[in-house]
Design a protein around this motif. Structure first.
Motif, mmCIF file in Angstrom:
data_model
loop_
_atom_site.group_PDB
_atom_site.id
_atom_site.type_symbol
_atom_site.label_atom_id
_atom_site.label_comp_id
_atom_site.label_asym_id
_atom_site.label_seq_id
_atom_site.Cartn_x
_atom_site.Cartn_y
_atom_site.Cartn_z
ATOM 1 N N ILE A 61 0.950 -1.207 -0.143
ATOM 2 C CA ILE A 61 -0.054 0.094 -0.294
ATOM 3 C C ILE A 61 1.141 1.730 0.280
ATOM 4 C CG2 ILE A 61 -1.758 -0.847 1.535
ATOM 5 C CD1 ILE A 61 -0.992 0.361 4.480
ATOM 6 N N ALA A 62 2.658 1.386 0.242
ATOM 7 C CA ALA A 62 2.861 2.461 -0.339
ATOM 8 C C ALA A 62 2.510 3.057 -0.817
ATOM 9 C CB ALA A 62 4.637 1.997 0.347
ATOM 10 N N PRO A 63 2.354 3.008 -1.843
ATOM 11 C CA PRO A 63 2.685 3.970 -3.039
ATOM 12 C C PRO A 63 0.945 4.886 -2.587
ATOM 13 C CG PRO A 63 3.080 2.003 -4.156
ATOM 14 C CD PRO A 63 3.028 1.986 -3.279
ATOM 15 N N LEU A 64 -0.142 4.429 -1.936
ATOM 16 C CA LEU A 64 -1.393 5.117 -1.835
ATOM 17 C C LEU A 64 -1.599 5.405 -0.572
ATOM 18 C CD1 LEU A 64 -3.632 2.513 -3.500
ATOM 19 C CD2 LEU A 64 -3.246 4.809 -4.062
ATOM 20 N N TYR A 65 -0.545 5.001 0.922
ATOM 21 C CA TYR A 65 -0.926 4.825 1.701
ATOM 22 C C TYR A 65 -1.307 6.670 2.366
ATOM 23 C CZ TYR A 65 0.570 5.349 6.546
ATOM 24 O OH TYR A 65 0.410 5.898 8.103
ATOM 25 N N ASP A 66 -0.469 7.434 1.714
ATOM 26 C CA ASP A 66 -0.720 9.200 2.212
ATOM 27 C C ASP A 66 -2.180 9.153 2.007
ATOM 28 O OD1 ASP A 66 1.958 9.182 2.737
ATOM 29 O OD2 ASP A 66 1.899 10.641 1.134
ATOM 30 N N LEU A 67 -3.018 8.519 0.788
ATOM 31 C CA LEU A 67 -4.375 8.752 0.775
ATOM 32 C C LEU A 67 -5.663 8.066 1.743
ATOM 33 C CD1 LEU A 67 -4.514 8.219 -3.387
ATOM 34 C CD2 LEU A 67 -4.670 10.297 -1.910
ATOM 35 N N LEU A 68 -4.982 6.991 2.276
ATOM 36 C CA LEU A 68 -5.667 6.034 2.653
ATOM 37 C C LEU A 68 -5.454 6.200 3.835
ATOM 38 C CD1 LEU A 68 -4.777 2.926 0.958
ATOM 39 C CD2 LEU A 68 -6.989 4.060 0.932
ATOM 40 N N SER A 69 -4.713 7.180 4.938
ATOM 41 C CA SER A 69 -4.244 6.563 5.941
ATOM 42 C C SER A 69 -4.866 8.104 6.900
ATOM 43 C CB SER A 69 -2.797 7.796 5.878
ATOM 44 O OG SER A 69 -2.318 8.980 5.732
ATOM 45 N N ALA A 70 -6.247 8.720 6.279
ATOM 46 C CA ALA A 70 -6.965 9.803 7.036
ATOM 47 C C ALA A 70 -6.140 11.133 7.215
ATOM 48 C CB ALA A 70 -7.839 8.883 8.145
ATOM 49 N N GLU A 71 -4.751 11.170 6.599
ATOM 50 C CA GLU A 71 -4.644 12.206 7.221
ATOM 51 C C GLU A 71 -4.806 13.526 7.334
ATOM 52 O OE1 GLU A 71 -0.685 13.442 8.417
ATOM 53 O OE2 GLU A 71 -1.241 11.604 8.411
ATOM 54 N N TYR A 72 -5.520 14.019 6.596
ATOM 55 C CA TYR A 72 -5.938 15.516 6.647
ATOM 56 C C TYR A 72 -6.882 15.533 7.746
ATOM 57 C CZ TYR A 72 -2.166 15.887 2.763
ATOM 58 O OH TYR A 72 -1.223 15.405 2.270
ATOM 59 N N PRO A 73 -7.995 14.626 7.378
ATOM 60 C CA PRO A 73 -9.245 15.269 8.519
ATOM 61 C C PRO A 73 -8.623 14.515 9.952
ATOM 62 C CG PRO A 73 -9.632 12.905 7.075
ATOM 63 C CD PRO A 73 -8.288 13.853 6.528
ATOM 64 N N VAL A 74 -7.994 13.163 10.476
ATOM 65 C CA VAL A 74 -7.539 12.729 11.619
ATOM 66 C C VAL A 74 -6.428 13.540 11.831
ATOM 67 C CG1 VAL A 74 -8.481 11.156 12.910
ATOM 68 C CG2 VAL A 74 -9.859 11.808 10.969
ATOM 69 N N TYR A 75 -5.714 12.504 11.304
ATOM 70 C CA TYR A 75 -4.872 11.633 12.092
ATOM 71 C C TYR A 75 -2.935 13.603 12.027
ATOM 72 C CZ TYR A 75 -6.328 7.519 12.463
ATOM 73 O OH TYR A 75 -7.530 6.725 13.444
ATOM 74 N N GLY A 76 -3.019 14.595 10.878
ATOM 75 C CA GLY A 76 -3.125 15.459 10.939
ATOM 76 C C GLY A 76 -2.759 15.980 11.514
ATOM 77 N N ALA A 77 -3.492 16.400 12.091
ATOM 78 C CA ALA A 77 -3.855 17.478 13.659
ATOM 79 C C ALA A 77 -2.787 16.733 14.557
ATOM 80 C CB ALA A 77 -4.758 17.315 13.991
ATOM 81 N N GLY A 78 -2.394 15.327 14.061
ATOM 82 C CA GLY A 78 -1.495 15.255 16.096
ATOM 83 C C GLY A 78 -0.020 15.358 15.704
ATOM 84 N N ARG A 79 0.455 15.399 14.286
ATOM 85 C CA ARG A 79 1.556 15.323 13.974
ATOM 86 C C ARG A 79 1.685 16.800 14.573
ATOM 87 N NH1 ARG A 79 2.945 10.980 10.959
ATOM 88 N NH2 ARG A 79 1.577 10.285 9.862
ATOM 89 N N ARG A 80 1.338 17.280 13.616
ATOM 90 C CA ARG A 80 1.381 19.287 13.733
ATOM 91 C C ARG A 80 1.689 19.620 15.468
ATOM 92 N NH1 ARG A 80 -2.417 19.563 9.459
ATOM 93 N NH2 ARG A 80 -4.293 19.932 11.284
#
Length: 215
Positions: A7-26
């Motif tokens: 899934i590496a090529p699609l990971y960013d799209l499948l990871s719910a980064e922008y609606p959920v998990y990116g907030a934690g990184r920031r």
């Protein structure tokens, strides 16, 4: 690792980064307090989703060391660094639960970094590792005596967000994470000046602390 190879090529799209998990990184990037010119170790860096926040803070005079065991995830991370012109990103393929400090430090220095980093973090990665305490020990051993350490990981949502527990558990199961691992407890036990935060109904747990100074 086979799952992430696929899934590496699609990971960013499948990871719910922008609606959920990116907030934690920031939030973790804010709390850990990186400074210009510092070197930061990113354990389980994956496709490099932390790199924008890390590179912004250490600037071009600092260094970001990304370690991940999946070569295909690292390929995505390398592409991200190249597209953004981050020439100060060093990537190392290794299992974080099996890192030997002298060998890893030598690999970092041979690639242009320093043997020990000023900070280390693990975002959504320790809960993927059966022996995550060994990866936590590696974060400790590969940083300076004054280092800041950070962990961002997941637990079951609480309070009003408890209704989303089945969805959170499913997401973690699909990703291979143990939602009950709670690896941040190691930081709370070992570090001083611990900062704590939670986001997304308690699903995301952020911890940052400092190594205790010798008397």
């Amino acid at each position: 690792m086979a799952k992430y190879t696929t899934i590496a090529p699609l990971y960013d799209l499948l990871s719910a980064e922008y609606p959920v998990y990116g907030a934690g990184r920031r939030r973790l990037a804010e709390l850990i307090g990186l400074q210009e010119g510092q070197q930061v170790l990113d354990i389980g860096c994956g496709t490099g989703l932390n790199f924008p926040w890390l590179c912004e803070r250490v600037t071009s005079t600092g260094t970001v060391i990304g370690i991940d065991r999946s070569p295909t995830m690292l390929a995505q991370a390398r592409g991200r660094a190249q597209r953004n012109g981050w020439t100060n990103v060093i990537l190392i393929q290794a299992d974080a639960t099996e890192l030997e400090t002298p060998d890893t430090s030598a690999r970092i220095t041979s690639a242009g970094g320093r043997a020990l980093s000023d900070a280390a973090l693990a975002t959504y990665s320790l809960s993927l590792m059966g022996d995550w305490p060994s990866a936590w020990q590696a974060m400790w051993d590969l940083t300076t005596a004054q280092a800041r350490l950070g962990i961002l990981d997941m637990q079951k949502p609480t309070g009003f967000a408890a209704a989303f527990r089945p969805l959170a558990q499913l997401a973690c199961r699909l990703g291979g994470s143990n939602i009950d691992a709670h690896p941040w407890t190691a930081l709370e036990q070992d570090c001083t000046e611990a900062l704590r935060d939670s986001l997304r109904g308690g699903h995301l747990q952020v911890r940052v602390g400092s190594k205790p100074q010798a008397a």
